[in-house]
Design an enzyme around this catalytic site. Structure first.
Site, mmCIF file in Angstrom:
data_model
loop_
_atom_site.group_PDB
_atom_site.id
_atom_site.type_symbol
_atom_site.label_atom_id
_atom_site.label_comp_id
_atom_site.label_asym_id
_atom_site.label_seq_id
_atom_site.Cartn_x
_atom_site.Cartn_y
_atom_site.Cartn_z
ATOM 1 N N CYS B 143 32.757 30.936 37.795
ATOM 2 C CA CYS B 143 33.972 30.625 37.388
ATOM 3 C C CYS B 143 34.737 31.871 37.377
ATOM 4 O O CYS B 143 34.696 32.788 36.504
ATOM 5 C CB CYS B 143 33.929 29.871 36.304
ATOM 6 S SG CYS B 143 35.887 29.663 35.909
ATOM 7 N N ASN B 205 32.471 28.933 44.883
ATOM 8 C CA ASN B 205 33.617 28.693 44.005
ATOM 9 C C ASN B 205 34.636 29.328 44.647
ATOM 10 O O ASN B 205 34.740 29.882 45.714
ATOM 11 C CB ASN B 205 32.839 29.396 42.626
ATOM 12 C CG ASN B 205 33.657 28.761 41.416
ATOM 13 O OD1 ASN B 205 34.891 28.339 41.618
ATOM 14 N ND2 ASN B 205 33.053 28.076 40.573
ATOM 15 N N THR B 206 35.526 29.485 43.718
ATOM 16 C CA THR B 206 37.060 29.978 44.264
ATOM 17 C C THR B 206 37.166 31.357 44.474
ATOM 18 O O THR B 206 36.340 32.190 43.811
ATOM 19 C CB THR B 206 38.210 29.207 43.205
ATOM 20 O OG1 THR B 206 37.749 29.903 41.983
ATOM 21 C CG2 THR B 206 38.168 27.843 43.224
#
Lengths: 274, 316
Positions: B143, B205-206
């Protein structure tokens, strides 16, 4: 409350009605029949492919019999600017998720919406999410007063509906003084709260306010000072609109709550104003 | 009472759609990207949540986190930035409220696990071990929106190996490790996770990004930077899935801009065993089932009788 649906909606009309203000009428039978005052719809326009997220809009009026919803929107950015170019002739593919959110008066299971004397306070396009509530209150026999603020006279596009369709007494303020009192509607709200309900002078049972956040904060404080319950409709940037992504949170006494499904209507005394 | 639109279920097909993601048996290759689907209930008016290959829950920590300040999202061309900050009510809440619901509808459940320390990941898994309705873990070391743990943990091979090996000791259930794309060599990180005992690799993930409001000369996100997702990231995600699938033996769960069956097939051809739908859930709450149907459509058109035939079948 009704289950959520993702309903294809036919664009019936989309016309300018004031400065940067447009009125959009859509055929959306399920939502028209089930939406409660204060709830909203989350709109997707398929052609707006380079900007992918839906846009939340409060519903201004409904015609449940005809299955129609009316949205009053203000042009504020890319998405709303794109909407102004849509027409029924071009037949845009529009989908509405709805009815979303917590309606006015929800905390006490509708008791607040049944309140005998209600003051509505609207700032700008914030007049739209209060209309269905006003309509419901009038139908229930409540005494309803309203104060409404806008930048200029031509932005008071909902005024005639409140006065003529619902027969509500509305006091106005405009920033430029072109209609009603010059300045913000907070002065009008303060005097109304001090003077009590227009029809009998008795204190209000409830204040419902929608508009810019500074307005809602001031009205919330004024209502608290005179001991009147107050509800506000909060606006936040929103992605999913169904309570999953936590992008739209509002700081409250109970922590961060989702504007989409825990709101948009909050009890004003629970909001931690920023 | 007016009836809502029908809850969407995958259409019948003769194509065999079941896949095995590192021991997690999925009835079809489609799950959701953590944080885009809550724990499923919010989407159950729109789709039959139990019909997904798996539900991947939002990241959960031991005692819950408040998340970041607002604004938390900004829209960008073909994507969005978020800086939610893993707001969650804690693992106890998940166990008491969400897992029983997922179990009641018969969902296959993968819990995304987060922590601010190595030990917190372990304690979250230990708490979840008491439930038989948790079928796999996705260990989130990727994250970009938290200051401790998260991406910082997933950028170095030594910390990846340490957290994955500690989680491995805590459970025999399938352990899928979710990687950040914000690294120089994704394959190196994936190999570190595999060597520490991961049963699968989840990515991406981003991507760390930012957006600015020039009128106000202010960042659009309160935290200034956030994670970019949506169709804009798909080419990067595909490239990384392809690189990782060639670098490790364990299966890959691919995600990043998947919004259609064709998108999902691209990821499977690049080497993914299963795929996750993320931002598309915000655009179309029925996207998951439409992606399942789209995969079946593709297989039927191409004479593919078993979806596993697609995995890594890229010709280049």
């Amino acid at each position: 409350m009704a289950a959520l649906a993702n309903e294809p909606a036919k664009l019936l009309s989309n016309e300018p009605v004031g400065p940067r203000l447009f009125l959009m009428e859509l055929e959306s039978p399920y939502i028209a029949r089930t939406i409660l005052p204060g709830q909203f719809v989350h709109m997707r326009v398929n052609q707006m492919a380079d900007h992918i997220l839906r846009r939340p809009f409060s519903v201004y009026r409904t015609d449940p019999g005809e299955g129609r919803v009316v949205i009053l929107y203000q042009v504020v950015g890319y998405g709303t600017d794109y909407l102004t170019g849509l027409s029924p002739e071009a037949d845009p593919a529009i989908e509405l998720v709805g009815p979303v959110g917590r309606p006015w008066g929800a905390r006490t299971g509708g008791e607040r919406a049944d309140a005998g004397r209600v003051l509505l306070v609207a700032g700008g396009v914030g007049a739209a999410p209060l209309y269905l509530l006003a309509q419901q209150l009038v139908e229930r026999g409540a005494k309803v007063d309203m104060v409404m603020g806008a930048q200029t006279r031509s932005a008071l596009v909902t005024l005639s509906d409140y006065r003529e369709r619902l027969g509500i007494g509305v006091e106005c303020a405009t920033d430029d003084g072109t209609y009603g009192e010059r300045g913000f509607c907070t002065g009008l709200a303060s005097r109304r709260l001090d003077g009590g309900c227009a029809s009998d002078g008795a204190p209000y049972d409830l204040v419902c306010c929608c508009g810019p956040e500074p307005l809602m904060r001031i009205v919330s404080d004024m209502a608290a000072e005179v001991g009147v319950a107050c509800q506000v409709s909060m606006e936040r940037r929103m992605a999913c609109g169904v309570g999953a992504c936590l992008s739209c949170v509002v700081d409250t006494a109970a922590g961060k709550r989702r504007a989409c499904v825990d709101g948009p209507v909050f009890d004003a005394d629970e909001v931690v104003w920023r | 009472m007016m009836q809502a639109a029908e809850r969407l279920v995958p259409r019948p097909t003769k194509v065999a759609l079941a896949v095995d993601l590192g021991g997690l048996r999925m009835k079809n290759p489609v799950t959701v990207a953590s944080g885009t689907f809550a724990a499923g209930r919010e989407f159950h008016d729109f789709v039959d949540v139990a019909s997904l290959g798996a539900v991947t829950t939002k990241g959960v920590s031991l005692n819950g986190w408040e998340g970041n300040a607002s604004p938390r999202i900004a829209e960008t061309p073909c994507g969005m930035l978020n800086s939610i900050g893993l707001q969650n009510p804690g693992v106890r809440h998940l166990l008491e409220h969400d897992i029983p619901w997922l179990e009641s509808i018969g969902a296959t459940t993968m819990v995304n696990v987060s922590g601010h320390s190595f030990q917190e990941y372990v304690e979250v898994i230990e708490a979840l071990e008491q439930s038989q309705a948790v079928h796999a873990y996705e260990v989130n070391i990727s994250c970009p929106n938290v200051d401790a743990g998260g991406m910082a943990m997933g950028c170095r091979t030594d910390s990846v190996e340490r957290v994955v090996s500690m989680c491995r000791e805590a459970t025999a259930r399938p352990l899928i490790v979710k990687l950040t794309p914000n690294v120089t060599d994704i394959a190196e990180i994936a190999r570190a996770a595999e060597s520490a005992g991961a049963d699968g690799i989840s990515l991406i993930n981003t991507l760390l990004g930012m957006a600015i409001d020039p009128e106000r000369r202010r960042p659009q996100l309160a935290r200034v930077v956030g994670g970019l997702s949506g169709p804009a990231v798909k080419p990067i995600a595909l490239r990384m899935v392809w690189e990782v699938a060639r670098a490790v033996q364990v299966p890959v769960l691919g995600m990043g801009g998947i919004a259609s069956g064709a998108d999902a097939v691209e990821f499977m051809l690049a080497g993914a065993t299963a795929v996750a739908v993320g931002t598309a859930n915000f655009v179309d709450p029925q996207a998951t089932v439409k992606v399942i149907d789209g995969i079946a459509d593709y297989c039927e058109r191409h004479g593919v009788s078993d979806v596993n035939e697609l995995i890594g079948a890229l010709e280049c």
